[in-house]
Design a protein around this motif. Structure first.
Motif, short mmCIF file in Angstrom:
data_model
loop_
_atom_site.label_atom_id
_atom_site.label_comp_id
_atom_site.label_asym_id
_atom_site.label_seq_id
_atom_site.Cartn_x
_atom_site.Cartn_y
_atom_site.Cartn_z
N LYS A 264 8.12 -4.43 -14.11
CA LYS A 264 7.00 -4.72 -14.36
C LYS A 264 5.36 -4.51 -13.66
O LYS A 264 4.47 -5.03 -14.11
CB LYS A 264 7.10 -6.15 -13.54
CG LYS A 264 8.66 -7.49 -13.66
CD LYS A 264 8.56 -8.20 -13.44
CE LYS A 264 10.10 -9.18 -13.97
NZ LYS A 264 10.39 -10.06 -13.00
N LYS A 265 5.80 -3.64 -12.73
CA LYS A 265 4.53 -3.17 -12.07
C LYS A 265 4.53 -1.34 -12.29
O LYS A 265 6.04 -1.20 -12.20
CB LYS A 265 4.34 -4.04 -10.43
CG LYS A 265 4.95 -4.05 -10.22
CD LYS A 265 5.48 -5.29 -8.83
CE LYS A 265 5.97 -4.73 -7.54
NZ LYS A 265 5.71 -5.39 -6.34
N LEU A 266 3.73 -1.13 -12.18
CA LEU A 266 3.79 0.55 -11.11
C LEU A 266 2.83 0.63 -9.75
O LEU A 266 2.07 0.11 -9.86
CB LEU A 266 2.89 1.39 -12.87
CG LEU A 266 2.91 2.41 -12.43
CD1 LEU A 266 2.71 3.35 -13.70
CD2 LEU A 266 1.63 3.04 -11.31
N VAL A 267 3.56 1.02 -9.38
CA VAL A 267 2.63 1.50 -7.77
C VAL A 267 2.40 2.22 -7.60
O VAL A 267 3.11 3.07 -7.99
CB VAL A 267 3.93 0.91 -6.39
CG1 VAL A 267 3.03 1.40 -5.22
CG2 VAL A 267 4.03 -0.48 -6.65
N HIS A 268 0.76 3.14 -7.51
CA HIS A 268 0.55 4.31 -7.53
C HIS A 268 0.10 4.94 -6.56
O HIS A 268 -1.14 4.42 -6.12
CB HIS A 268 -0.66 4.60 -8.87
CG HIS A 268 -0.63 6.06 -9.07
ND1 HIS A 268 -1.51 6.15 -10.43
CD2 HIS A 268 -0.74 6.80 -8.91
CE1 HIS A 268 -1.98 7.43 -10.00
NE2 HIS A 268 -1.15 8.38 -9.04
N TYR A 269 0.39 6.34 -5.48
CA TYR A 269 -0.24 6.34 -4.35
C TYR A 269 -1.15 8.19 -5.25
O TYR A 269 -0.31 8.40 -6.48
CB TYR A 269 1.02 6.91 -3.92
CG TYR A 269 -0.34 8.25 -2.52
CD1 TYR A 269 -0.99 7.35 -1.88
CD2 TYR A 269 0.00 9.40 -2.48
CE1 TYR A 269 -0.94 8.30 -0.39
CE2 TYR A 269 -0.63 9.93 -1.77
CZ TYR A 269 -1.67 9.25 -0.65
OH TYR A 269 -1.91 9.81 0.58
N VAL A 270 -2.34 7.83 -4.80
CA VAL A 270 -2.99 8.56 -4.93
C VAL A 270 -3.58 9.65 -3.91
O VAL A 270 -4.08 8.62 -3.23
CB VAL A 270 -4.46 8.80 -6.19
CG1 VAL A 270 -3.72 8.06 -6.92
CG2 VAL A 270 -4.99 7.08 -5.36
N PRO A 271 -3.90 10.73 -3.60
CA PRO A 271 -4.30 10.72 -2.45
C PRO A 271 -6.07 11.38 -2.47
O PRO A 271 -6.05 11.03 -0.90
CB PRO A 271 -3.83 13.30 -2.47
CG PRO A 271 -3.97 13.43 -4.21
CD PRO A 271 -3.51 11.75 -4.54
N GLU A 272 -6.26 10.96 -3.65
CA GLU A 272 -7.22 10.71 -3.77
C GLU A 272 -8.10 9.92 -5.08
O GLU A 272 -7.41 9.78 -5.94
CB GLU A 272 -7.95 11.81 -3.61
CG GLU A 272 -9.99 12.12 -3.50
CD GLU A 272 -10.81 13.40 -3.72
OE1 GLU A 272 -11.45 13.72 -4.23
OE2 GLU A 272 -10.58 14.16 -2.83
N ILE B 4 0.99 1.51 -0.39
CA ILE B 4 2.02 1.79 -1.01
C ILE B 4 3.58 0.96 -1.21
O ILE B 4 4.44 0.33 -1.59
CB ILE B 4 1.77 2.83 -1.54
CG1 ILE B 4 0.77 3.67 -2.50
CG2 ILE B 4 2.83 3.30 -2.35
CD1 ILE B 4 0.77 3.35 -3.04
N LEU B 5 3.95 1.60 0.30
CA LEU B 5 5.15 1.42 0.73
C LEU B 5 5.64 -0.11 0.56
O LEU B 5 6.35 -0.60 0.14
CB LEU B 5 4.99 1.49 2.28
CG LEU B 5 4.77 3.24 2.37
CD1 LEU B 5 5.52 3.30 4.25
CD2 LEU B 5 6.13 3.67 1.06
N SER B 6 4.53 -0.75 0.97
CA SER B 6 4.96 -2.83 1.06
C SER B 6 4.40 -2.82 0.06
O SER B 6 5.04 -4.26 -0.78
CB SER B 6 2.73 -3.09 1.65
OG SER B 6 2.11 -2.87 1.15
N LYS B 7 4.54 -2.09 -1.17
CA LYS B 7 4.26 -2.95 -2.59
C LYS B 7 5.36 -2.06 -3.45
O LYS B 7 6.01 -2.60 -4.67
CB LYS B 7 2.70 -2.32 -3.53
CG LYS B 7 1.54 -2.56 -2.91
CD LYS B 7 1.81 -4.27 -3.58
CE LYS B 7 0.03 -4.58 -3.04
NZ LYS B 7 0.17 -6.12 -3.00
N ILE B 8 6.70 -1.08 -3.08
CA ILE B 8 7.24 -0.47 -3.40
C ILE B 8 8.57 -1.49 -3.75
O ILE B 8 8.76 -2.14 -2.03
CB ILE B 8 7.75 0.62 -3.14
CG1 ILE B 8 6.19 1.74 -3.37
CG2 ILE B 8 8.97 0.89 -3.84
CD1 ILE B 8 6.45 3.02 -2.95
N ASP B 9 9.12 -2.00 -4.81
CA ASP B 9 10.73 -2.43 -4.66
C ASP B 9 11.01 -2.28 -6.04
O ASP B 9 10.81 -1.43 -7.04
CB ASP B 9 10.45 -4.75 -4.39
CG ASP B 9 9.36 -4.91 -5.78
OD1 ASP B 9 9.02 -4.10 -6.81
OD2 ASP B 9 8.48 -5.65 -5.11
#
Length: 354
Positions: free
Chosen positions: A101-109, A136-141
């Motif tokens: 349902k969602k996309l969690v995206h880590y960007v270095p910048e 980011i970690l708080s949003k990953i499930d």
């Protein structure tokens, strides 16, 4: 910037390029974008550039060479080719939006490449982006597709420790990890860092025209089931690479030379920017060149078009697609950089800014 204004900019740049080619030939053009691409094709492959014959031959070659390039494992990974990296991203989100349902995206910048949030919008996926590991970690499930951008536009790679933490945590939550490694796949080789698939990413995509002399195409590799699912979605909408692009990708992968990249990095490190300092220009060195970022967008575009018209220097600012950064970037990884001196480039920029 308004999309029509962006289109006018691109068309202006193309008009200038056409005139310069007519007046001076290709030798009067210096593409320093780092994205000039290449369509070198082996003579034996030319007769295979057909709708069905070509992909039958080139898909196997791309898989074999791609597994080497991405450090994949042939027992669990496949590699396929799309006509653009953005097409591979769109196909991935199209396929996985059916399960997540969602996309969690880590960007270095920040910000992220627009292709990812735009694809989420098309397929109704909730989108979250951050450069904070904790956020980011708080949003990953289990409902999330996790995406990691592997390198910035300025060729700074994401920390291996951060990437491994995200991958490990995502796996514990049964969230697949998609590594957007447009230029990072080469940078990781250069810095002797662990490749995305070796870190445990489920899928990785890289651009064949970034830091290598390939066409503007996207190479997608990873878990066989996921890659097959994504490629199948892409095929439905004509997003896969066609035979000519596939043939050029084969050549690019098989002829990739890390030494050329090392030479560009050495040139970027040694270039003397004293003349810019004297003019108090806001510039920043990058691993492969430098950036001018001080003036307004309008001034940067005006300067880039002057660079093109008066000196034949092509930049993303002038000729790049809508949405691209307007900072003027000079990239010594570009093939044309070998034909042009540091002094010519620096003087051209100073004169164009006036």
């Amino acid at each position: 910037m308004d999309s029509l204004l962006e289109l006018n900019r691109v068309n202006s740049a193309r008009t200038i390029i056409r005139k310069k080619i007519k007046d001076t030939g290709r030798t009067g053009i210096y593409d320093l974008t780092g994205l000039c691409g290449g369509f070198e094709i082996c003579e034996e492959h030319l007769e295979l550039i057909e709708t069905y014959v070509g992909p039958a031959i080139f898909s196997e070659k791309i898989n074999n060479a791609g597994l080497i390039h991405l450090s994949g494992n042939s027992e669990i990974h496949n590699v396929v080719c799309f006509n653009r990296t953005s097409s591979a991203i769109l196909s991935t989100i199209m396929a996985l939006s059916k399960s997540f349902k969602k996309l969690v995206h880590y960007v270095p910048e920040k910000p992220a490449h627009p292709s990812i949030p735009r694809s989420c919008e098309i397929f109704g996926m909730e989108y979250f982006e951050s450069d904070s590991l904790e956020e980011i970690l708080s949003k990953i499930d289990e409902n999330a597709l996790t995406v990691i951008t592997g390198a910035t536009m300025d060729h700074k790679i994401v920390s291996g420790k951060i990437a491994e933490k995200i991958i490990s945590y995502a796996k514990s939550k049964k969230s697949p990890v998609f590594f957007d490694d447009a230029s990072g796949a080469r940078l990781r080789k250069l810095y002797e860092e662990m490749p995305a698939l070796e870190m445990g990413a489920d899928i990785v995509v890289t651009s064949m025209d970034k830091l290598m002399e390939g066409p503007r195409a996207g190479l997608l590799g990873g878990n066989k089931n996921l890659v097959d699912m994504i490629y199948s979605e892409g095929l439905k909408f004509g997003l896969e690479a066609q035979a000519p692009i596939m043939a050029a990708v084969v050549t690019a992968l098989e002829s990739f030379d890390l030494n050329s990249l090392k030479n560009a990095f050495e040139r970027a490190e040694k270039i003397d920017m004293a003349c810019f300092e004297a003019e108090k220009l806001d510039f920043e060195k990058t691993p492969t060149g430098f950036i001018i970022k001080n003036p307004s967008e309008e001034k940067l575009i005006e300067t880039a078009l002057k660079l093109l018209e008066n000196y034949g220097i092509v930049t993303i600012t002038a000729a790049g697609m809508p949405g691209a950064s307007k900072n003027i970037r000079i990239d010594f990884c570009s093939k044309d950089a070998e034909r042009i001196s540091d002094e010519y480039i620096l003087n051209a920029i100073l004169n164009s800014l006036k």
